[in-house]
Design an enzyme around this catalytic site. Structure first.
Site, PDB file in Angstrom:
ATOM      1  N   ASP A 172       0.861  -1.189   0.000  1.00 43.06           N
ATOM      2  CA  ASP A 172       0.000   0.000   0.000  1.00 43.06           C
ATOM      3  C   ASP A 172       0.898   1.240   0.000  1.00 43.06           C
ATOM      4  OD1 ASP A 172      -2.237   1.598   0.134  1.00 43.06           O
ATOM      5  OD2 ASP A 172      -2.872   0.911   2.122  1.00 43.06           O
TER       6      ASP A 172
ATOM      7  N   GLU B 286       2.692   5.071  -3.943  1.00 41.63           N
ATOM      8  CA  GLU B 286       2.665   6.032  -5.058  1.00 41.63           C
ATOM      9  C   GLU B 286       3.983   6.785  -5.263  1.00 41.63           C
ATOM     10  OE1 GLU B 286      -1.024   4.678  -3.806  1.00 41.63           O
ATOM     11  OE2 GLU B 286       0.289   5.913  -2.579  1.00 41.63           O
TER      12      GLU B 286
ATOM     13  N   ASP C 203      -9.107   3.925  -2.039  1.00 37.62           N
ATOM     14  CA  ASP C 203      -9.964   4.341  -0.924  1.00 37.62           C
ATOM     15  C   ASP C 203     -11.313   4.855  -1.399  1.00 37.62           C
ATOM     16  OD1 ASP C 203      -7.783   3.672   0.546  1.00 37.62           O
ATOM     17  OD2 ASP C 203      -7.162   5.714   0.982  1.00 37.62           O
TER      18      ASP C 203
END
Length: 910
Positions: free
Chosen positions: A501, A504, A577
């Site tokens: 997770d 990015e 999300d």
């Protein structure tokens, strides 16, 4: 005290991020100088001409120079390569022989090595004089053209009127800002909010127009929460404030639906499709921020005029032009061509195609045990239980909280005994703690990304002060992979897999919640040049680490949030999300269709929405749709109420259980489709027009979808809905999965959509394999018999396939698999081997039932060869697993024919 204050401030920030998306935190095009400059240019602004055209090392090469080069601008170097199957590659870069300030970044380890084997080495080119152009052979159907003045590159058909397919710089918008050498007094800084970007090499952006011919719509360029068919962002009828589609990997919490704003991943691959049924594609391999405009008809004086063409404007902050043209012509041809460049999807383990249960966070070992036992108590199958960041010792990855998870190996082994696995989270931010073994080792070895001054970059994330592993380096990636060994990841077992997770990468106190653009990677590469690929390299290193852990025998499972071209080779992704809203359920379908179209087939959305508390009806409908997602996982934020399927009353538990059972019944079909994606690149989840390319009614439909070529699913996306309008494409019939009723193709039907199910149909002419016995997990279904559902077309024919391997290892690459083709014709069902001769795997599994939908005769028996025995035949209601239709058409079922799934046989209906 200082630590407490920091923790409180970080918690304050984190709590703010969970409230809503804050638009002001992120840059618009007007706040992004390269985007603003590119959008302001007028058609025809490019003055470059192609000169010195020749053949070198099998490529067509040329120099690009301004026509009137009064400013003595250095020429650019153009190289055009041709590959088999209708692929053209165009590269444009600065001339290295003229010693630019540095070499511009070329994205490594994305294009698969096998592509070079398909290269067609050019030996000559043809010349055309009106206008002056150089032409090279691409395939029997296509050729590539480099027009000299003005400079343009396009692919066209070789026959007939030589129709154009895809072109670059047809409108003269090409611009290439060359790297600068900073002199005394130069100030190239850019500011956004409180952050300053030093930009040591000045402006280095690239922009150009791309046109798709005979096209009605364009699709692709994820990741955005918007419609499947991309809407115009500039030109007549579009608001002046409209933003381009942004590709810049960001941690965007509770994102808006119907927005061109870029989310967690970036795949600069666009596919066009038109009324002729033909498709084409364009892919720009570039890891810097990108913005893309879809230009409305009439955007300039030359557009429109009845020509079926879509023009687009591509803009990037840095990099080079490394672009691929895909000639198609069929939709599946385009995705195969793209897969030839970036690779096909990894073959998942069977367990990964089942249902996953996740939450931030299951709090301790007792909680894990209770959740696991409740699934069994309520007869709900599942395969994987997940642990989020709270399972660690103070957000230190590769550790366990000893108070909450004192016996992690025993916990995993208890799950494994039922055929279930566990997934833990490992993020790229490493807690800056001198007593933390991972931070200490990374610091000593110099493995962190540096800031612009050359020091280890220090940013905020979940652990507080954090540094980030420099995944651009193959050496560092190999080191990272070694952290997943059982020796280094203490408490891990072979049944533990990984979740990446925040890759990015997310930096809470960074510009736009990410890493500064002037941070430095190995080799002096600026982060601006590699940003969109950072998470890809992290995903790659983790996946390779699991392969190393299993000594090359065990297929990895790694879920990533960030995506980039090539991600499909390393695991699954999810859409991040999302929120417990009906519109987020609806937008999940175009998001997943887009991901599949651009190579990322193993994808899903959090069932029920990550943020918020779904009402029971929404949660049920989400499970019913999600059962057909390629990646099927329930997940929720820690501030939400618990939402395991048994917490909403007996009736809702029953409905969610039925949805999950539907998925497990169809696992053989899904696994076969994953193998198809692994071999060809054709996605599991497909837009209707991929199967029906000439049916214009399907081109903008993004609420229904195909699962493979055999199932069509229409979700329910509105509260209180008990009916749904479903367009069934094609000329053949469709069979309702719930009751076997027949519906005519080429029409819109008003269907019942009771709380029990959503409309789903099997296409006439297909055969779908199932397993109908309910078990606790996919592992426990291994030896269960199969059911074949045959949906006959108007000619009383059908066909389908079944793929089987051991579900876990790489032995399938060495021929250890079964691949059967089932054909029903002239009243005879035949099973044929379609695996190559070297393939070898046996199975004792039997075909237990054969269901024929649409059979027009009244047979009395079925003769099974070569067994020379008769099988039972009955007429009755359709069954889906253990579920029996309450009404509908009686169907013919052949029971217990006694044939094995791995053998040749025929069954003749008498």
């Amino acid at each position: 005290m200082r630590s407490l204050l920091f923790t409180l401030s970080l918690l304050c920030f984190a709590s703010q991020t969970s409230l809503s998306w804050k638009k002001e935190e992120f840059r618009s095009c007007d706040q992004t100088p390269f985007c603003k400059r590119a959008r302001s240019r007028s058609p025809g602004a490019c003055s470059l001409i192609a000169t010195d055209v020749t053949i070198a090392d099998g490529d067509l090469v040329a120099k690009l120079t301004p026509k009137d080069n009064d400013d003595q601008i250095n020429p650019l170097v153009l190289s055009l390569s041709v590959y088999g199957d209708g692929i053209v590659r165009l590269r444009i870069d600065e001339d290295h022989s003229l010693n630019p300030p540095k070499k511009r970044f070329r994205v490594p380890d994305v294009v698969v090595s096998e592509l070079e084997e398909k290269k067609i080495r050019l030996e000559k080119f043809a010349t055309e004089n009106d206008p002056p152009s150089s032409v090279v052979y691409v395939s029997d159907g296509y050729e590539a053209v480099v027009r000299h003045e003005p400079f343009e590159v396009y692919v066209r058909e070789r026959s007939g009127d030589r129709r154009r397919v895809v072109s670059l710089n047809s409108h003269g918008l090409f611009d290439f800002e060359q790297l600068g050498k900073k002199g005394e007094g130069d100030n190239w800084e850019e500011k956004f909010r409180t952050h300053t970007d030093s930009r040591p090499f000045g402006s280095q952006s690239i922009s150009f127009d791309v046109s798709f011919y005979e096209s009605s719509f364009v699709y692709g360029i994820p990741e955005h929460a918007t419609s499947f068919a991309l809407k115009p962002t500039k030109g007549p009828g579009v608001e002046e404030s409209a933003e381009p589609y942004r590709l810049f990997n960001l941690d965007v919490f509770e994102y808006e639906h119907e927005s061109p704003f870029g989310l967690y991943g970036s795949i600069p691959f666009m596919v066009s499709h038109g009324g002729t049924g033909k498709s084409s594609g364009f892919f720009w391999l570039n890891a810097a921020e990108m913005q893309i405009d879809v230009l409305a008809e009439g955007w300039d004086a030359e557009s429109g005029g009845g020509e079926s063409r879509i023009d687009t404007l591509w803009m990037s902050e840095a990099g080079i032009v490394d672009a691929f043209f895909f000639a198609g012509p069929e939709p599946k041809d385009v995705v195969r061509q793209y897969a030839s460049v970036t690779g096909t999807s990894a073959m998942p383990q069977l367990f990964a195609t089942g249902y996953h249960q996740c939450r931030w966070n299951y709090k301790d070992e007792e909680d894990v045990a209770q959740v696991d036992s409740k699934f069994d108590e309520h007869d709900i199958p599942y395969d994987v239980l997940w642990l989020d960041i709270e399972h660690t010792d103070g957000k230190r990855y590769f550790t366990w909280d000893s108070a909450l998870f004192p016996n992690p190996e025993e916990m995993q082994k208890k799950l494994d005994a039922k055929g279930r696995r566990m997934v833990t989270i490992v993020d790229p931010h490493i807690k800056r703690d001198d007593s933390y073994f991972l931070h200490k080792e990374a610091t000593e070895m110099g493995y962190y990304v540096k800031d612009s001054s050359g020091k280890d970059f220090d940013g905020w994330c979940w652990p507080g002060s954090s540094s980030y592993i420099d995944m651009l380096s193959p050496q560092i990636r190999e080191w990272w992979g070694g952290r997943f060994s059982y020796k280094n990841y203490v408490g891990s077992t072979p049944s533990l897999y990984i979740w990446n997770d925040m890759n990015e990468p997310s930096v809470f106190n960074g510009p736009e919640v990410t890493m500064p653009r002037d941070a430095l990677h190995v080799g002096g590469v600026e982060h601006r040049e590699v940003h969109n690929a950072y998470g890809y390299y992290f995903h790659m290193a983790t996946s390779d680490g699991l392969v190393m852990r299993g000594e090359g025998k065990d297929r990895p499972f790694v879920l990533s949030r960030a995506i980039f071209p090539g991600t499909q080779r390393y695991g699954a992704i999810w859409t991040g999300d999302n929120t417990a809203e009906w519109e987020h359920l609806r937008v999940s379908i175009p998001m997943l269709l887009t991901l599949g179209l651009t190579g990322i087939t193993f994808s899903g959305a959090d069932i029920g929405g990550f943020f918020g508390n779904p009402e029971p009806e929404l949660l049920v409908r989400w499970y019913q749709v999600g059962a057909y997602y390629p990646f099927f996982r329930g997940h929720a934020h820690h501030d939400t109420k618990r939402r395991e399927p048994w917490l909403f009353g007996e009736r809702n538990t029953e409905l969610m259980r039925d949805a999950i059972h539907t998925r497990y019944t169809l696992l053989p079909y899904f696994y076969t489709l994953f193998r198809e994606a692994n071999v060809t690149g054709v996605p599991v989840l497909r837009p209707l027009w991929m199967e029906f390319p000439q049916d214009e009614a399907t081109f903008s439909n993004d609420e229904a979808f195909m699962v493979g070529n055999g199932l069509l699913v229409q979700g329910v996306y509105t509260k209180g809905t008990t009916h749904a309008s479903v367009y069934l494409p094609g000329k053949e019939s469709w069979y309702d999965l719930r009751n076997g009723k027949t519906y005519v193709g080429g029409n819109t039907h008003k269907m019942d959509a009771p709380e029990e199910s959503i409309p789903a149909f099997q296409r006439a002419g297909t055969i779908i394999p199932r397993k109908d016995r309910f078990r606790r997990s996919s592992f426990q279904m291994d030896n269960d018999p199969y059911t074949l559902v045959i949906a006959l077309n108007s000619s009383q024919e059908a066909d389908g396939e079944l793929y089987i391997d051991d579900g876990k290892s790489f032995e399938f690459k060495r021929g250890a698999y079964i691949h059967r083709r089932f054909v029903f014709s002239n009243g005879v069902l035949t099973s044929k081997n379609i695996a190559p001769p070297e393939a070898s795997l046996s199975s004792q599994c039997l075909i237990d039932r054969i269901i024929l939908l649409g059979h027009t005769l009244g047979p009395k028996s079925a003769l099974v060869e070569p067994l020379n025995q008769k099988a039972e035949i009955e007429m009755g209601p359709l069954r889906m697993g253990g579920l029996v239709a309450s009404s509908g058409t009686n169907v013919l079922t052949i029971r217990k024919p006694g044939v094995r799934v791995d053998q040749d046989w025929t069954i003749k209906i008498l």
